[in-house]
Motif scaffolding. Sequence first.
Motif, PDB file in Angstrom:
ATOM      1  N   ALA A 252      35.219   0.083  75.203  1.00 20.53           N
ATOM      2  CA  ALA A 252      34.534   0.891  74.184  1.00 20.53           C
ATOM      3  C   ALA A 252      33.943   2.131  74.841  1.00 20.53           C
ATOM      4  CB  ALA A 252      33.448   0.055  73.513  1.00 20.53           C
TER       5      ALA A 252
ATOM      6  N   GLU B 130      31.412  -2.458  77.246  1.00 21.75           N
ATOM      7  CA  GLU B 130      30.684  -1.323  76.663  1.00 21.75           C
ATOM      8  C   GLU B 130      30.625  -0.230  77.707  1.00 21.75           C
ATOM      9  OE1 GLU B 130      27.716   1.444  76.456  1.00 21.75           O
ATOM     10  OE2 GLU B 130      27.367  -0.270  77.758  1.00 21.75           O
TER      11      GLU B 130
ATOM     12  N   LYS C 211      25.116   2.418  72.542  1.00 21.88           N
ATOM     13  CA  LYS C 211      25.009   1.137  73.253  1.00 21.88           C
ATOM     14  C   LYS C 211      24.256   0.130  72.383  1.00 21.88           C
ATOM     15  CE  LYS C 211      24.904   3.241  77.891  1.00 21.88           C
ATOM     16  NZ  LYS C 211      25.971   2.603  78.664  1.00 21.88           N
TER      17      LYS C 211
ATOM     18  N   LEU D  19      26.408  -1.059  69.432  1.00 25.54           N
ATOM     19  CA  LEU D  19      27.460  -1.997  69.824  1.00 25.54           C
ATOM     20  C   LEU D  19      26.887  -3.356  70.226  1.00 25.54           C
ATOM     21  CD1 LEU D  19      30.436  -2.541  70.205  1.00 25.54           C
ATOM     22  CD2 LEU D  19      30.325  -1.467  72.458  1.00 25.54           C
TER      23      LEU D  19
ATOM     24  N   MET E 183      27.919  -4.833  79.379  1.00 22.63           N
ATOM     25  CA  MET E 183      27.381  -3.484  79.199  1.00 22.63           C
ATOM     26  C   MET E 183      27.085  -2.817  80.537  1.00 22.63           C
ATOM     27  SD  MET E 183      24.558  -4.087  76.226  1.00 22.63           S
ATOM     28  CE  MET E 183      24.586  -2.337  75.796  1.00 22.63           C
TER      29      MET E 183
END
Lengths: 67, 196
Positions: B18, B107, B115, B118, B133
């Motif tokens: 992403a 992420e 952030k 998501l 992440m």
Amino acid sequence: MQIFLNNRPEQIEGDEITISELIRQKNFTFKLLVTKINGKLVRVGERDTTRVRNGDTVEVMHLISGG
Amino acid sequence: MTVAQIRKHLSQFTIAIAGCGGLGSNAAVALARAGIGKLLLVDFDLVEPSNLYRQYFFCDQIGTFKTDALAENIHRIDNSIELETKNIKLDELAVIQLFSDVDLVIEAFDQAAEKQMLLEAMLVNFPEKPFIMGNGMAGYGNFEAIKQLQWDKQVYICGDFTNEISEDNPPLAPRVGIVANMQANLAMELLLKMSK
């Protein structure tokens, strides 16, 4: 009441407090936070109405731009 | 495990990336080299000259979609990897539509607001799907501050949790690359424990 905020015990005045109030009171200055109570996500739009009570565990993490 | 065993296992899995900037492009390349089966590359941006300071693109790709440029670069490394590209800006609806079939999500956005969107979308819609992440990697040095932690059953975060990008604290190739490769490394570790 006593709560656990990011794994540390904290004394808070009163019997309950909303997540939004707690964020203001504890001076989390970063704009973008993610919050959980007792391991469950509290979305941005739910912070004004979700209450923290005695014994609750609260996690606040700030998200940082860059990537 | 031998490298052949690792590659065979990883070849069964799909990872969504992403954001194809500093984190996403470098994590995707690491996973491609490691032998991932399929990558879903999502970004809406075009390659700009300043992206070349830290992102896995080349100067002749300036002006092209990051997803397309990254797909091209990955296929130059290994053309057996299956790639799917989406030139869109992700919102929660798109997250639900695009990520329901992937095995793991990385992420790799630039903006904290994205952030946050998501992370919340993943926790609400896909609480059982591994989600990695990046959070805080601007500047240089200070390697010891970078860490990896588990924030939820399937949410993992890599970064220093402190260093926000700014004019005086820019994102730079080495530190962004470290966090991107931490994300790829953790993705491998999680997938190698999963069965299909």
